[in-house]
Design a protein around this motif. Structure first.
Motif, short mmCIF file in Angstrom:
data_model
loop_
_atom_site.label_atom_id
_atom_site.label_comp_id
_atom_site.label_asym_id
_atom_site.label_seq_id
_atom_site.Cartn_x
_atom_site.Cartn_y
_atom_site.Cartn_z
N UNK A 5 3.33 1.04 -4.46
CA UNK A 5 3.34 -0.41 -4.34
C UNK A 5 3.35 -1.04 -5.72
N UNK A 6 3.95 -2.21 -5.81
CA UNK A 6 4.10 -2.89 -7.10
C UNK A 6 3.19 -4.11 -7.14
N UNK A 7 2.32 -4.20 -8.11
CA UNK A 7 1.45 -5.38 -8.21
C UNK A 7 2.27 -6.67 -8.28
N UNK A 8 1.87 -7.64 -7.49
CA UNK A 8 2.55 -8.93 -7.47
C UNK A 8 3.71 -9.01 -6.50
N UNK A 9 4.12 -7.89 -5.91
CA UNK A 9 5.22 -7.93 -4.95
C UNK A 9 4.72 -8.51 -3.64
N UNK A 10 5.33 -9.60 -3.15
CA UNK A 10 4.85 -10.21 -1.91
C UNK A 10 4.99 -9.30 -0.70
N UNK A 71 10.73 0.60 -2.17
CA UNK A 71 12.08 1.10 -2.45
C UNK A 71 12.90 -0.07 -3.02
N UNK A 72 13.56 0.10 -4.16
CA UNK A 72 14.20 -1.04 -4.81
C UNK A 72 15.44 -1.58 -4.11
N UNK A 73 16.28 -0.72 -3.52
CA UNK A 73 17.52 -1.23 -2.92
C UNK A 73 18.11 -0.17 -1.99
N UNK A 130 20.90 -7.78 2.61
CA UNK A 130 21.56 -8.60 1.60
C UNK A 130 21.62 -7.76 0.32
N UNK A 131 22.82 -7.49 -0.15
CA UNK A 131 22.98 -6.57 -1.27
C UNK A 131 22.85 -7.28 -2.60
N UNK A 132 22.23 -6.63 -3.59
CA UNK A 132 22.13 -7.20 -4.93
C UNK A 132 23.52 -7.38 -5.54
N UNK A 133 23.70 -8.36 -6.38
CA UNK A 133 22.70 -9.26 -6.96
C UNK A 133 22.42 -10.49 -6.11
N UNK A 134 22.98 -10.56 -4.91
CA UNK A 134 22.77 -11.72 -4.06
C UNK A 134 21.37 -11.68 -3.45
N UNK A 135 20.90 -12.84 -3.04
CA UNK A 135 19.60 -12.94 -2.39
C UNK A 135 19.56 -14.24 -1.59
N UNK A 143 13.55 -6.85 -5.05
CA UNK A 143 13.37 -5.45 -5.45
C UNK A 143 12.50 -4.66 -4.48
N UNK A 144 12.36 -5.11 -3.26
CA UNK A 144 11.65 -4.35 -2.22
C UNK A 144 12.55 -4.33 -1.00
N UNK A 145 13.04 -3.16 -0.65
CA UNK A 145 14.06 -3.05 0.39
C UNK A 145 13.54 -3.55 1.73
N UNK A 146 14.32 -4.44 2.34
CA UNK A 146 13.97 -4.99 3.64
C UNK A 146 15.25 -5.39 4.36
N UNK A 147 15.22 -5.29 5.66
CA UNK A 147 16.36 -5.67 6.49
C UNK A 147 16.05 -6.99 7.19
N UNK A 148 17.09 -7.77 7.40
CA UNK A 148 16.98 -9.00 8.18
C UNK A 148 17.54 -8.74 9.58
N UNK A 149 16.82 -9.19 10.59
CA UNK A 149 17.29 -9.09 11.97
C UNK A 149 17.15 -10.48 12.59
N UNK A 150 18.28 -11.03 13.02
CA UNK A 150 18.22 -12.36 13.62
C UNK A 150 19.23 -12.45 14.75
#
Length: 256
Positions: A5-10, A71-73, A130-135, A143-150
């Motif tokens: 885990x990374x300090x400060x990562x939400x 995981x970064x990406x 959403x692939x880098x460098x987009x956000x 920088x914390x891998x996550x998927x969006x489901x909608x």
């Protein structure tokens, strides 16, 4: 490879908080000046899923599925992580399906004989990265891998955020799974199958996760998955008894 885990990562903070609270019972902030903590919908060894309530892209439902590891990406993933990606897809579909179906328009006539809204269809599910460098500038996690489901349509998106969820930056999880499988086999998994939703290969979550030579030697990179101690890596799609409807009947939670 370790991903502490990374300090400060939400997201790391959400994952840590979810580890001590049952899904569906996330604590709420006691002070009006403090933001409410996310509503956790699922927590297991590999993923934490929560409802995006502050800035959803769809009024029908928007869920974020985060890897518990920092995981970064997606470019960190390998073919050995295919079962993990299949789990993300199954979990996203499961949680979206558990959302309450679209209600009738408040301006519709009061005719009680009107048929209720149909449940969500497979074509309404949008699950991906959403692939880098987009956000998403409203959910600026880079920088914390996550998927969006909608659930489509993305009626709350707006044109600027639409870039992140459009073809330039959006990587649908079905496409990612299929392209990884194509890269490690001679099967045209993505481009050679017209009906991707019902592709027979998708009934085998581990398909493509093992590579090797003709003599039987295998060349398998270590997976990010943390296997279940009893059953190994189990897909959320197979957890027929793990969900129980909440008192509101809307979102299930995981029994532990």
């Amino acid at each position: 490879m370790a991903f502490p885990s990374k300090p400060g990562c939400p997201v790391c903070g959400i994952v840590a908080a979810a580890a001590v609270h049952a899904p569906g019972q996330s604590p709420r902030s006691h002070s009006p000046d403090e933001p409410a903590e996310p509503e956790i919908l699922w927590r297991d060894e590999n993923f934490t899923a929560y409802r995006e309530k502050a800035h959803p892209v769809s009024s029908s439902g928007h869920i974020i599925i985060a890897f518990n590891l920092h995981v970064p990406s997606i470019y960190t993933l390998s073919s050995s992580d295919l079962p993990l990606l299949v789990n993300v897809r199954n979990l996203g579909r499961r949680l979206l399906s558990a959302s309450s179906p679209p209600s009738s328009s408040p301006f519709s006539s009061g005719n009680s004989s009107t048929a209720p809204s149909a449940p969500y269809t497979e074509s309404q599910f949008r699950i991906g990265f959403i692939t880098p460098p987009f956000k998403d500038n409203k959910i600026p996690i880079t920088d914390h891998l996550h998927a969006h489901a909608y659930l489509a349509p993305a009626d709350l998106l707006g044109w600027w955020r639409g870039v992140a969820y459009g073809p330039l930056a959006w990587y649908a999880i079905d496409d990612l799974i299929a392209e990884i499988r194509e890269s490690v086999s001679n099967n045209r998994v993505k481009s050679g199958y017209d009906d991707r939703i019902n592709a027979p290969i998708d009934t085998v979550p581990e398909a493509g996760a093992r590579t090797g030579a003709a003599n039987g030697d295998e060349y398998i990179a270590s997976s990010l998955a943390i296997p279940d101690l009893e059953d190994g890596l189990v897909s959320p799609n197979s957890y027929n008894t793990s969900f129980a409807s909440s008192s509101s009947g809307l979102i299930p939670h995981l029994h532990v």
